[in-house]
Write a protein that holds these residues in place. Structure first.
Motif, PDB file in Angstrom:
ATOM      1  N   THR A  61       0.793  -1.018   0.024  1.00 53.25           N
ATOM      2  CA  THR A  61      -0.138   0.163   0.309  1.00 53.25           C
ATOM      3  C   THR A  61       0.913   1.475   0.377  1.00 53.25           C
ATOM      4  OG1 THR A  61      -1.951  -0.761   1.055  1.00 53.25           O
ATOM      5  CG2 THR A  61      -1.332   1.532   0.789  1.00 53.25           C
ATOM      6  N   ILE A  62       0.569   1.989  -0.800  1.00 53.37           N
ATOM      7  CA  ILE A  62       1.581   3.363  -1.088  1.00 53.37           C
ATOM      8  C   ILE A  62       0.277   4.448  -0.100  1.00 53.37           C
ATOM      9  CG2 ILE A  62       2.526   4.880  -2.751  1.00 53.37           C
ATOM     10  CD1 ILE A  62       3.053   2.121  -4.161  1.00 53.37           C
ATOM     11  N   LEU A  63       0.582   5.626   0.103  1.00 53.42           N
ATOM     12  CA  LEU A  63       0.010   6.301   0.978  1.00 53.42           C
ATOM     13  C   LEU A  63       1.151   7.806   0.310  1.00 53.42           C
ATOM     14  CD1 LEU A  63      -1.269   5.001   4.003  1.00 53.42           C
ATOM     15  CD2 LEU A  63      -2.506   4.987   2.103  1.00 53.42           C
ATOM     16  N   ARG A  64      -0.287   8.541   0.021  1.00 51.85           N
ATOM     17  CA  ARG A  64       1.027   9.840  -0.401  1.00 51.85           C
ATOM     18  C   ARG A  64      -0.054  11.569   0.200  1.00 51.85           C
ATOM     19  NH1 ARG A  64       0.945   7.549  -5.454  1.00 51.85           N
ATOM     20  NH2 ARG A  64       2.769   6.393  -5.782  1.00 51.85           N
ATOM     21  N   PRO A  65       0.091  11.346   0.873  1.00 52.18           N
ATOM     22  CA  PRO A  65       0.110  12.490   1.668  1.00 52.18           C
ATOM     23  C   PRO A  65      -0.120  14.216   1.299  1.00 52.18           C
ATOM     24  CG  PRO A  65       0.833  11.842   3.898  1.00 52.18           C
ATOM     25  CD  PRO A  65       1.291  10.703   2.431  1.00 52.18           C
ATOM     26  N   VAL A  66      -1.251  14.893   0.411  1.00 50.62           N
ATOM     27  CA  VAL A  66      -0.291  16.052   0.170  1.00 50.62           C
ATOM     28  C   VAL A  66      -0.696  17.096   1.026  1.00 50.62           C
ATOM     29  CG1 VAL A  66      -1.055  17.337  -2.318  1.00 50.62           C
ATOM     30  CG2 VAL A  66      -0.435  14.607  -2.776  1.00 50.62           C
ATOM     31  N   GLY A  67      -0.007  18.137   0.400  1.00 47.64           N
ATOM     32  CA  GLY A  67      -0.383  19.318   1.503  1.00 47.64           C
ATOM     33  C   GLY A  67       0.497  19.445   2.247  1.00 47.64           C
ATOM     34  N   ARG A  68      -0.632  19.548   3.932  1.00 46.81           N
ATOM     35  CA  ARG A  68       0.237  19.841   5.413  1.00 46.81           C
ATOM     36  C   ARG A  68      -1.009  18.179   5.894  1.00 46.81           C
ATOM     37  NH1 ARG A  68       1.607  24.272   6.963  1.00 46.81           N
ATOM     38  NH2 ARG A  68       0.361  23.967   9.411  1.00 46.81           N
ATOM     39  N   LEU A  69       0.164  18.141   7.131  1.00 49.72           N
ATOM     40  CA  LEU A  69      -0.585  16.361   7.264  1.00 49.72           C
ATOM     41  C   LEU A  69       0.129  17.701   8.829  1.00 49.72           C
ATOM     42  CD1 LEU A  69      -1.318  13.630   7.613  1.00 49.72           C
ATOM     43  CD2 LEU A  69       1.119  13.851   7.704  1.00 49.72           C
ATOM     44  N   ASP A  70      -1.601  17.574  10.055  1.00 48.85           N
ATOM     45  CA  ASP A  70      -1.801  18.549  11.023  1.00 48.85           C
ATOM     46  C   ASP A  70      -2.929  17.716  11.503  1.00 48.85           C
ATOM     47  OD1 ASP A  70      -3.883  19.272   9.757  1.00 48.85           O
ATOM     48  OD2 ASP A  70      -2.814  21.348   9.160  1.00 48.85           O
ATOM     49  N   SER A  71      -3.560  18.353  12.861  1.00 48.01           N
ATOM     50  CA  SER A  71      -4.333  17.563  13.076  1.00 48.01           C
ATOM     51  C   SER A  71      -5.507  17.865  12.337  1.00 48.01           C
ATOM     52  CB  SER A  71      -4.363  19.139  14.636  1.00 48.01           C
ATOM     53  OG  SER A  71      -4.611  20.145  14.578  1.00 48.01           O
ATOM     54  N   ALA A  72      -5.963  18.559  12.214  1.00 46.39           N
ATOM     55  CA  ALA A  72      -7.291  19.357  10.510  1.00 46.39           C
ATOM     56  C   ALA A  72      -6.788  17.632   9.961  1.00 46.39           C
ATOM     57  CB  ALA A  72      -6.988  20.241  10.113  1.00 46.39           C
ATOM     58  N   SER A  73      -5.809  17.240   9.499  1.00 48.35           N
ATOM     59  CA  SER A  73      -5.988  16.118   7.949  1.00 48.35           C
ATOM     60  C   SER A  73      -5.276  14.990   8.768  1.00 48.35           C
ATOM     61  CB  SER A  73      -5.414  17.080   6.674  1.00 48.35           C
ATOM     62  OG  SER A  73      -3.455  16.748   7.253  1.00 48.35           O
ATOM     63  N   SER A  74      -4.833  15.042   9.520  1.00 45.67           N
ATOM     64  CA  SER A  74      -4.373  13.769  10.324  1.00 45.67           C
ATOM     65  C   SER A  74      -5.573  12.357  10.713  1.00 45.67           C
ATOM     66  CB  SER A  74      -3.024  13.708  11.425  1.00 45.67           C
ATOM     67  OG  SER A  74      -3.897  14.216  12.292  1.00 45.67           O
ATOM     68  N   PRO A  75      -6.542  12.752  11.035  1.00 45.52           N
ATOM     69  CA  PRO A  75      -7.830  12.380  11.140  1.00 45.52           C
ATOM     70  C   PRO A  75      -7.886  11.169   9.753  1.00 45.52           C
ATOM     71  CG  PRO A  75      -8.510  13.278  12.645  1.00 45.52           C
ATOM     72  CD  PRO A  75      -7.279  14.212  11.342  1.00 45.52           C
ATOM     73  N   GLU A  76      -7.860  12.001   8.713  1.00 45.92           N
ATOM     74  CA  GLU A  76      -8.668  11.130   7.293  1.00 45.92           C
ATOM     75  C   GLU A  76      -6.821  10.230   6.758  1.00 45.92           C
ATOM     76  OE1 GLU A  76      -7.874  12.721   2.777  1.00 45.92           O
ATOM     77  OE2 GLU A  76      -8.079  13.657   4.047  1.00 45.92           O
ATOM     78  N   LEU A  77      -5.846  10.348   7.578  1.00 47.44           N
ATOM     79  CA  LEU A  77      -4.488   9.146   6.991  1.00 47.44           C
ATOM     80  C   LEU A  77      -5.004   8.476   7.877  1.00 47.44           C
ATOM     81  CD1 LEU A  77      -2.048   9.082   5.806  1.00 47.44           C
ATOM     82  CD2 LEU A  77      -1.096   9.964   7.099  1.00 47.44           C
TER      83      LEU A  77
END
Length: 110
Positions: free
Chosen positions: A12-28
């Motif tokens: 599995t390859i996961l590519r977060p694009v942009g900012r990985l912070d407290s607002a977006s980390s739940p999605e990851l």
């Protein structure tokens, strides 16, 4: 952050694009846990398009690493930009995971 996902063979390859912070980390985190529940044993985080990571983002990557290790799996990280690499270095995460400059190298590590 947007999250691109890809599967190559059993990796599995996961590519977060942009900012990985407290607002977006739940999605990851949801994506990681979903893949692990599906039996994923090999995972690569391709961070080439990630501009920023906070402690919340680091926590998700650490969670993935711990769960994979517990299940005899492997995790690698590729393509860190300089600012993101500095955060990983300061937090000691560079010693916890296989870190490579390219995705192909990361795939060979898992």
């Amino acid at each position: 952050m947007t999250l691109d996902q890809e599967t190559r063979g059993d990796v599995t390859i996961l590519r977060p694009v942009g900012r990985l912070d407290s607002a977006s980390s739940p999605e990851l985190e949801r994506a990681v846990l979903e893949r692990l529940e599906q039996g994923c044993k090999r995972m690569v985080f391709d961070l080439a398009d990630m501009d920023y990571v906070s402690s919340a983002g680091l926590r998700v990557i650490l969670l993935a690493g711990k769960k994979l290790r517990a299940g005899q799996g492997r995790l690698a990280i590729s393509g860190m930009r300089e600012m993101v690499r500095e955060v990983f270095e300061m937090s000691g995460f560079l010693t916890l995971f296989a870190v490579t400059p390219t995705l192909d190298e990361a795939l060979s590590k898992v």
